[in-house]
Design an enzyme around this catalytic site. Structure first.
Site, PDB file in Angstrom:
ATOM      1  N   GLU A   1       9.215  -4.159  10.794  1.00 47.36           N
ATOM      2  CA  GLU A   1       9.640  -2.846  10.261  1.00 47.36           C
ATOM      3  C   GLU A   1      10.152  -1.957  11.383  1.00 47.36           C
ATOM      4  O   GLU A   1       9.495  -1.787  12.420  1.00 47.36           O
ATOM      5  CB  GLU A   1       8.473  -2.175   9.525  1.00 47.36           C
ATOM      6  CG  GLU A   1       8.868  -0.809   8.963  1.00 47.36           C
ATOM      7  CD  GLU A   1       7.937  -0.260   7.896  1.00 47.36           C
ATOM      8  OE1 GLU A   1       6.978  -0.937   7.496  1.00 47.36           O
ATOM      9  OE2 GLU A   1       8.191   0.889   7.460  1.00 47.36           O
TER      10      GLU A   1
ATOM     11  N   ASP B   1       0.840  -1.209   0.000  1.00 52.96           N
ATOM     12  CA  ASP B   1       0.000   0.000   0.000  1.00 52.96           C
ATOM     13  C   ASP B   1       0.871   1.253   0.000  1.00 52.96           C
ATOM     14  O   ASP B   1       0.354   2.376  -0.117  1.00 52.96           O
ATOM     15  CB  ASP B   1      -0.999  -0.014   1.167  1.00 52.96           C
ATOM     16  CG  ASP B   1      -0.334  -0.041   2.531  1.00 52.96           C
ATOM     17  OD1 ASP B   1       0.899  -0.213   2.588  1.00 52.96           O
ATOM     18  OD2 ASP B   1      -1.051   0.117   3.534  1.00 52.96           O
ATOM     19  N   SER B   2       2.200   1.079   0.074  1.00 53.60           N
ATOM     20  CA  SER B   2       3.123   2.199  -0.162  1.00 53.60           C
ATOM     21  C   SER B   2       2.887   2.803  -1.546  1.00 53.60           C
ATOM     22  O   SER B   2       3.319   3.919  -1.823  1.00 53.60           O
ATOM     23  CB  SER B   2       4.569   1.734  -0.020  1.00 53.60           C
ATOM     24  OG  SER B   2       4.789   0.550  -0.773  1.00 53.60           O
TER      25      SER B   2
ATOM     26  N   ASP C   1      -1.094  -6.164  -0.161  1.00 51.31           N
ATOM     27  CA  ASP C   1      -1.457  -5.505   1.102  1.00 51.31           C
ATOM     28  C   ASP C   1      -2.949  -5.277   1.208  1.00 51.31           C
ATOM     29  O   ASP C   1      -3.602  -4.881   0.233  1.00 51.31           O
ATOM     30  CB  ASP C   1      -0.779  -4.127   1.174  1.00 51.31           C
ATOM     31  CG  ASP C   1       0.448  -4.127   2.056  1.00 51.31           C
ATOM     32  OD1 ASP C   1       0.616  -5.053   2.876  1.00 51.31           O
ATOM     33  OD2 ASP C   1       1.251  -3.180   1.916  1.00 51.31           O
TER      34      ASP C   1
ATOM     35  N   GLU D   1      -1.489  -5.446   8.756  1.00 54.79           N
ATOM     36  CA  GLU D   1      -0.688  -4.871   9.835  1.00 54.79           C
ATOM     37  C   GLU D   1      -1.331  -5.144  11.193  1.00 54.79           C
ATOM     38  O   GLU D   1      -2.546  -5.024  11.338  1.00 54.79           O
ATOM     39  CB  GLU D   1      -0.546  -3.350   9.619  1.00 54.79           C
ATOM     40  CG  GLU D   1       0.193  -3.017   8.335  1.00 54.79           C
ATOM     41  CD  GLU D   1       0.399  -1.517   8.127  1.00 54.79           C
ATOM     42  OE1 GLU D   1       0.057  -0.716   9.023  1.00 54.79           O
ATOM     43  OE2 GLU D   1       0.901  -1.164   7.045  1.00 54.79           O
TER      44      GLU D   1
ATOM     45  N   LYS E   1      -1.207  -9.387   2.998  1.00 56.10           N
ATOM     46  CA  LYS E   1      -0.465  -8.919   4.184  1.00 56.10           C
ATOM     47  C   LYS E   1      -1.347  -7.918   4.916  1.00 56.10           C
ATOM     48  O   LYS E   1      -2.008  -7.094   4.282  1.00 56.10           O
ATOM     49  CB  LYS E   1       0.857  -8.265   3.789  1.00 56.10           C
ATOM     50  CG  LYS E   1       1.601  -7.662   4.990  1.00 56.10           C
ATOM     51  CD  LYS E   1       3.041  -7.289   4.676  1.00 56.10           C
ATOM     52  CE  LYS E   1       3.217  -5.982   3.960  1.00 56.10           C
ATOM     53  NZ  LYS E   1       2.705  -4.818   4.702  1.00 56.10           N
TER      54      LYS E   1
HETATM   55  O1  KIV Z   1       3.506  -1.132   1.681  1.00 52.77           O
HETATM   56  C1  KIV Z   1       4.690  -1.505   1.747  1.00 52.77           C
HETATM   57  O2  KIV Z   1       5.512  -1.170   0.889  1.00 52.77           O
HETATM   58  C2  KIV Z   1       5.095  -2.347   2.855  1.00 52.77           C
HETATM   59  C3  KIV Z   1       6.544  -2.665   2.993  1.00 52.77           C
HETATM   60  C4  KIV Z   1       7.241  -1.472   3.496  1.00 52.77           C
HETATM   61  C5  KIV Z   1       6.790  -3.837   3.833  1.00 52.77           C
HETATM   62  O3  KIV Z   1       4.292  -2.732   3.653  1.00 52.77           O
END
Ligand code: KIV
Length: 274
Positions: free
Chosen positions: A186, A49-50, A88, A120, A118
């Site tokens: 992280e 989600d970055s 994500d 959090e 993934k």
């Molecule tokens: O969204 C992302 O890029 C991440 C990584 C930093 C692990 O969750």
């Protein structure tokens, strides 16, 4: 797991089995060409989600939607063959409860072809992880600095220091016990990341953690020098494509203004002179 010996994309169990072996290699990807570039080198590729910050100019990951994840997930899926794709779950798509987590996790996998999602969170997400895994949605957990909680964490700070150390260890144990097949650590101090890696039986994937983790991940735009809004201390820039791109665009603009582009070699010269 060696990148060159792979015949098929790893599955979550393959990633889990890599615990304690050759470190797992991973990067984020958001587009087909980037995914193609990293496919043969990565064990898994994360549609992170970055994407909201590095491609859409958002100030944090909080504004990323399910639609954005599906669109970028589909693009990445077109570019990979031999790496596993993890996607994500965006902010607000799983925190309400286990049914919401399963529904949106299943949707992301069905729409994009990702092999896992993934999310959090640690102890507070264990029940959701257990529910999702039991129903066919493999989960990679993400603890330590969890960017979706930036407003409650109070900034992009190193996690697990002092009193918070025991809580982070509890998070790691909780997600492993709940059935996560790997966990991202992280911004966790090196010694603590090593301790967690030794303590749990699933691979730890470090980002700003320790070379002793079972694998590493970086945001691809960070390591290529394409994202220059800020640089976290843990990022190593393996290229400076942002600077190179800006110089190339400036050279093109100069050429156009000087009528030096297109030059003879760039034009179709098949019209006979009159
Ligand atoms: O969204 C992302 O890029 C991440 C990584 C930093 C692990 O969750």
């Amino acid at each position: 797991m060696s990148a060159t010996a792979k015949k098929r994309a790893p599955m979550p169990d393959d990633i889990r089995a890599a615990k304690g072996g050759t470190p797992l290699v991973s990067l984020t990807a958001y587009t087909t060409p980037m995914a193609e570039m990293m496919d043969e080198h990565c064990d898994f590729v994360l549609v992170g989600d970055s994407v909201g910050m590095v491609l859409h100019g958002l100030p944090s990951t909080l504004g990323v939607t399910m639609d954005m994840m599906v669109m970028h997930g589909k693009a990445v899926a077109r570019g990979i063959n031999s790496a596993m794709m993890v996607i994500d779950m965006p902010f607000g798509s799983y925190e309400e409860g286990r049914e919401q987590g399963f529904r949106n996790g299943a949707l992301l996998m069905a729409e994009t072809g990702a092999g896992a999602v993934k999310l959090e969170g640690g102890v507070e997400m264990a029940e959701t992880i257990r529910f999702m895994v039991a129903r066919g949605v493999p989960v990679m957990a993400h603890i330590g600095l969890t960017p979706q909680s930036i407003n409650t964490l109070g900034g992009y700070k190193v996690q697990g220091r002092g009193d918070a150390r025991a809580a982070l260890i509890a998070d790691a144990k909780a997600v492993a016990d709940a059935g996560a097949f790997a966990v991202v650590l992280e911004k966790v101090p090196e010694g603590l990341a090593d301790e967690i890696t030794a303590l749990i039986d699933i691979p730890t994937i470090g980002i700003g953690a320790s070379a002793g983790c079972d694998g590493q991940i970086l945001v691809v735009d960070d390591m290529l020098g394409l994202f220059t809004a800020f640089k976290a201390k843990f990022v190593k820039r393996y290229a400076h494509l942002g600077e190179e791109g800006a110089a190339a665009i400036s050279a093109y603009a100069k050429d156009v203004r000087a009528r030096a582009f297109p030059a003879a070699e760039h034009v179709f010269a098949d019209e006979a002179p009159k």
